[in-house]
Scaffold this active site. Structure first.
Site, PDB file in Angstrom:
ATOM      1  N   THR A 135      28.349 -25.260 -21.224  1.00 35.02           N
ATOM      2  CA  THR A 135      27.883 -24.777 -19.926  1.00 35.02           C
ATOM      3  C   THR A 135      26.768 -25.717 -19.480  1.00 35.02           C
ATOM      4  O   THR A 135      26.130 -26.356 -20.321  1.00 35.02           O
ATOM      5  CB  THR A 135      27.309 -23.352 -20.026  1.00 35.02           C
ATOM      6  OG1 THR A 135      26.207 -23.387 -20.924  1.00 35.02           O
ATOM      7  CG2 THR A 135      28.352 -22.382 -20.548  1.00 35.02           C
ATOM      8  N   GLU A 155      32.844 -20.050 -19.458  1.00 37.17           N
ATOM      9  CA  GLU A 155      33.034 -19.039 -20.516  1.00 37.17           C
ATOM     10  C   GLU A 155      34.346 -18.275 -20.375  1.00 37.17           C
ATOM     11  O   GLU A 155      34.735 -17.525 -21.266  1.00 37.17           O
ATOM     12  CB  GLU A 155      31.878 -18.026 -20.473  1.00 37.17           C
ATOM     13  CG  GLU A 155      30.561 -18.549 -20.983  1.00 37.17           C
ATOM     14  CD  GLU A 155      29.715 -19.200 -19.891  1.00 37.17           C
ATOM     15  OE1 GLU A 155      30.297 -19.656 -18.875  1.00 37.17           O
ATOM     16  OE2 GLU A 155      28.493 -19.259 -20.057  1.00 37.17           O
ATOM     17  N   LYS A 171      14.995 -10.538  -3.225  1.00 38.78           N
ATOM     18  CA  LYS A 171      14.585  -9.129  -3.300  1.00 38.78           C
ATOM     19  C   LYS A 171      13.451  -8.909  -2.302  1.00 38.78           C
ATOM     20  O   LYS A 171      12.294  -9.159  -2.590  1.00 38.78           O
ATOM     21  CB  LYS A 171      14.162  -8.790  -4.723  1.00 38.78           C
ATOM     22  CG  LYS A 171      15.308  -8.929  -5.715  1.00 38.78           C
ATOM     23  CD  LYS A 171      14.941  -8.401  -7.082  1.00 38.78           C
ATOM     24  CE  LYS A 171      16.049  -8.700  -8.073  1.00 38.78           C
ATOM     25  NZ  LYS A 171      15.822  -9.880  -8.883  1.00 38.78           N
ATOM     26  N   TRP A 212      18.075  -5.817  -1.474  1.00 40.28           N
ATOM     27  CA  TRP A 212      18.689  -7.082  -1.883  1.00 40.28           C
ATOM     28  C   TRP A 212      19.319  -7.802  -0.701  1.00 40.28           C
ATOM     29  O   TRP A 212      20.042  -7.205   0.086  1.00 40.28           O
ATOM     30  CB  TRP A 212      19.780  -6.832  -2.937  1.00 40.28           C
ATOM     31  CG  TRP A 212      19.226  -6.481  -4.280  1.00 40.28           C
ATOM     32  CD1 TRP A 212      17.906  -6.290  -4.607  1.00 40.28           C
ATOM     33  CD2 TRP A 212      19.967  -6.270  -5.482  1.00 40.28           C
ATOM     34  NE1 TRP A 212      17.791  -5.977  -5.936  1.00 40.28           N
ATOM     35  CE2 TRP A 212      19.034  -5.960  -6.495  1.00 40.28           C
ATOM     36  CE3 TRP A 212      21.321  -6.332  -5.798  1.00 40.28           C
ATOM     37  CZ2 TRP A 212      19.423  -5.696  -7.810  1.00 40.28           C
ATOM     38  CZ3 TRP A 212      21.710  -6.069  -7.103  1.00 40.28           C
ATOM     39  CH2 TRP A 212      20.772  -5.762  -8.100  1.00 40.28           C
TER      40      TRP A 212
HETATM   41  P1  ADP Z   1      28.290 -24.164 -14.931  1.00 39.56           P
HETATM   42  O1  ADP Z   1      28.625 -24.959 -16.121  1.00 39.56           O
HETATM   43  O2  ADP Z   1      27.675 -24.888 -13.778  1.00 39.56           O
HETATM   44  O3  ADP Z   1      27.624 -22.826 -15.213  1.00 39.56           O
HETATM   45  P2  ADP Z   1      30.597 -22.699 -14.391  1.00 39.56           P
HETATM   46  O4  ADP Z   1      31.811 -23.167 -13.733  1.00 39.56           O
HETATM   47  O5  ADP Z   1      30.695 -22.105 -15.717  1.00 39.56           O
HETATM   48  O6  ADP Z   1      29.694 -23.911 -14.364  1.00 39.56           O
HETATM   49  O7  ADP Z   1      29.805 -21.728 -13.425  1.00 39.56           O
HETATM   50  C1  ADP Z   1      30.202 -20.412 -13.325  1.00 39.56           C
HETATM   51  C2  ADP Z   1      29.482 -19.789 -12.164  1.00 39.56           C
HETATM   52  O8  ADP Z   1      29.813 -20.474 -10.966  1.00 39.56           O
HETATM   53  C3  ADP Z   1      29.894 -18.375 -11.918  1.00 39.56           C
HETATM   54  O9  ADP Z   1      29.223 -17.482 -12.765  1.00 39.56           O
HETATM   55  C4  ADP Z   1      29.520 -18.206 -10.455  1.00 39.56           C
HETATM   56  O10 ADP Z   1      28.156 -17.895 -10.299  1.00 39.56           O
HETATM   57  C5  ADP Z   1      29.782 -19.550  -9.885  1.00 39.56           C
HETATM   58  N1  ADP Z   1      31.095 -19.553  -9.236  1.00 39.56           N
HETATM   59  C6  ADP Z   1      32.287 -19.862  -9.764  1.00 39.56           C
HETATM   60  N2  ADP Z   1      33.269 -19.716  -8.868  1.00 39.56           N
HETATM   61  C7  ADP Z   1      32.683 -19.302  -7.726  1.00 39.56           C
HETATM   62  C8  ADP Z   1      33.168 -18.952  -6.431  1.00 39.56           C
HETATM   63  N3  ADP Z   1      34.452 -19.023  -6.130  1.00 39.56           N
HETATM   64  N4  ADP Z   1      32.265 -18.557  -5.510  1.00 39.56           N
HETATM   65  C9  ADP Z   1      30.954 -18.487  -5.799  1.00 39.56           C
HETATM   66  N5  ADP Z   1      30.448 -18.809  -6.998  1.00 39.56           N
HETATM   67  C10 ADP Z   1      31.291 -19.199  -7.958  1.00 39.56           C
END
Ligand code: ADP
Length: 549
Positions: free
Chosen positions: A185, A334, A443, A448
């Protein structure tokens, strides 16, 4: 009583065997750093992947050993996808855009035994090598004539090793739960953590990707893989395309709009997947160059996007300019990553165009095989009314059960659910809509405000290229939204016009307290807005203003 059916292990090598046997002539097209097009087939990729497996034996990489890549999307990278995993080693796809320290941390933590890299990354590996004593071989992904200079030892040539390796290799019948690929990640907070996929999780996930209400891949598709092979298994495309014999088009490092356009046109791409930032640039370019390009000649019908939310204006532009349907997906490293996809339901057949877009801006419905639920801070289930905001939790066959080497401890609750850190609603049709990362929510006086919703609206303003909303400190309301905008080239900053544009579209108290114009917005290595950085810069921005007001 048990059923009497066979149980064959779900292995990545079986995907490749299938494609190489039953779609042997289907093309894999890749474009190198120099722009040259390389044409190959599933049959050739399979033979070369077997050579990769023999190469790993020769290099002395033990089964289960980690093999890193620092590479763009190309046929050699794909060969490693299959060759490394098929041979029972673990492919660690490393994001070369990460900071130097993060790369060292990740590759040391993974105990990478060999690193395969594109020649363009020679300076990078030279920097990394002194910090990575466990790496036993540095292999440049090129022929002998293109070998880069790099002070790493031993520096080896991929094509030479491949030519020396035998083309026969019997894929071992691995335990389907054996590790196959490893992806970290991006670790915007704390150290990056490793997600270790298995053969079983990968194959099951590929079924979901292929499904009609997934990415709907078929043998007739030609798929442009813009999403990097180093980002969450490129959303499964290398595996799911093989599962159905789809043509794959791998664009290499050149992801500028014109390069994307020529590949879409010349390779008859019917589908393309990538993060919204890429499509934002592509559409702006396509619009500006409408007179000299022929969008009608493209066969593109579906673009899939995720990682960040594609704004409404993008979805509409794809539809209106190109007749393309944007499939919006959500997931995480994940979660392999696919969890929800925005395919329409039967009832959308008669829906007005605007209502279809209303559906597309949401992150989509849960695919079979992964489960989502919406919970309050105490873990109680919340209603699917499209209004109540809660945290999304996920579980399923391709969701992480714990991070590599136990980092972060136990990450599941008592019932096996993984906390995503994403705040969302779920509507009565089951469409999930992300309102924020929990940590990015504004917030304001106990209420929110969704930063994502304001950002999506702001980018519909004709002058706005990209927008970020952060929670800025406020003496009265604790936090208030601050809108930070990168304008389109040539546009003049005009705060009032942007605020007026938002005013009729969101609740009054959601209106940002101010608008800041910047030349560019910071992004993470996976293309997300780097809000931690923006907060560092602008968290106190409203304090003086509010006090003076
Ligand atoms: P990183 O390694 O940057 O964390 P990830 O792909 O694992 O990359 O990131 C996952 C996160 O990306 C998600 O928990 C969410 O917050 C955001 N995300 C993924 N897809 C979308 C989407 N379609 N719209 C908005 N946010 C998204």
């Amino acid at each position: 009583m048990l059923g009497l059916m066979q149980q064959r292990p779900l292995l990545i090598s079986s995907l490749l065997d299938y494609a190489a046997t039953w779609h042997c002539r289907r093309e894999i097209v890749s474009r190198g750093a120099d722009g040259a097009i390389h044409r190959s087939t599933y049959a050739e990729i399979a033979t070369r992947s077997r050579r990769v497996a023999n190469m790993l034996e020769t290099l002395g990489i033990a089964p289960g050993g980690r093999v890193a890549t620092l590479a763009w999307n190309g046929h050699r990278h794909l060969e490693l996808y299959y060759g490394v995993t098929g041979a029972g080693r673990v492919l660690h796809t490393v994001n070369p855009r990460l900071f130097h320290d993060q790369l060292v941390y990740i590759m040391d933590h993974a105990e990478d035994a060999a690193v395969f890299f594109d020649p363009v990354f020679a300076p990078l590996v030279e920097h990394l090598a002194p910090h990575l004593p466990k790496v036993r071989a540095w292999i440049a992904l090129c022929g002998a004539d293109a070998m880069p200079e790099a002070a790493v030892s031993p520096l080896l040539c991929y094509e030479t090793l491949l030519a020396d390796a035998a083309p026969d290799f019997a894929w071992p019948e691995l335990d389907e739960n054996a590790a196959s690929t490893l992806c970290y990640t991006s670790g915007t907070t704390g150290n990056p953590k490793g997600v270790l996929y298995s053969h079983r999780s990968t194959v099951l996930h590929a079924f979901a990707a292929c499904a009609t209400d997934g990415f709907a891949f078929s043998a007739r598709d030609s798929i442009l893989v813009v999403v990097p092979l180093f980002h969450a298994n490129a959303w499964s495309i290398p595996f799911s395309a093989a599962m159905c014999g789809a043509k794959m088009v791998l664009p290499g490092p050149k992801l500028d709009p014109e390069s994307i356009y020529t590949l879409l046109r010349d390779e008859g791409c019917t589908k393309a997947g990538g993060i919204p930032t890429i499509w934002l640039m592509f559409l702006a370019w396509a619009e500006a160059n409408r007179g000299r390009i022929d969008l009608a000649a493209l066969k593109l019908r579906h673009v899939f996007a995720g990682g960040t939310a594609p704004p409404r204006a993008m979805i509409e532009k794809f539809r209106d300019m190109m007749g393309v349907f944007l499939l919006h997906a959500w997931g995480m490293t994940e979660t392999s990553p696919i969890v929800t996809i925005g395919a329409p339901l039967a009832r959308h057949a008669d829906a007005a165009p605007d209502q279809i877009v209303d559906m597309q801006v949401k992150q989509g419905r849960q695919v079979f095989g992964a489960e989502v639920k919406l919970v309050d801070p105490l873990g109680a289930a919340l209603p699917h009314d499209g209004k109540t905001v809660g945290e999304l939790k996920v579980r399923g066959n391709w969701v992480v059960s714990g991070y590599f080497k136990g980092e972060g401890g136990n990450v599941l609750d008592a019932d096996g659910w993984f906390s995503t850190g994403d705040a969302a609603t779920i509507d009565p049709d089951g469409y999930v809509q992300l309102t924020d990362r929990l940590k990015d929510i504004v917030k304001s006086g106990g209420e929110w405000i969704s930063s994502i919703e304001i950002e999506n609206l702001a980018v519909s303003h004709p002058d706005v290229f990209e927008a970020a909303v952060i929670a800025a400190e406020h003496p009265k309301w604790q936090e208030r939204p601050l809108l930070i905008v990168q304008l389109k080239p040539g546009a003049e900053p005009d705060k009032q016009s942007i605020l007026d544009f938002l005013a009729g579209r969101i609740a009054k108290w959601w209106l940002p307290d101010d608008v800041v114009f910047v030349d560019s917005l910071p992004h993470t290595a996976t293309g997300k807005l780097l809000k931690t950085e923006l907060r560092k810069r602008y968290a106190g921005y409203l304090l003086g203003k509010a006090a003076g007001a």
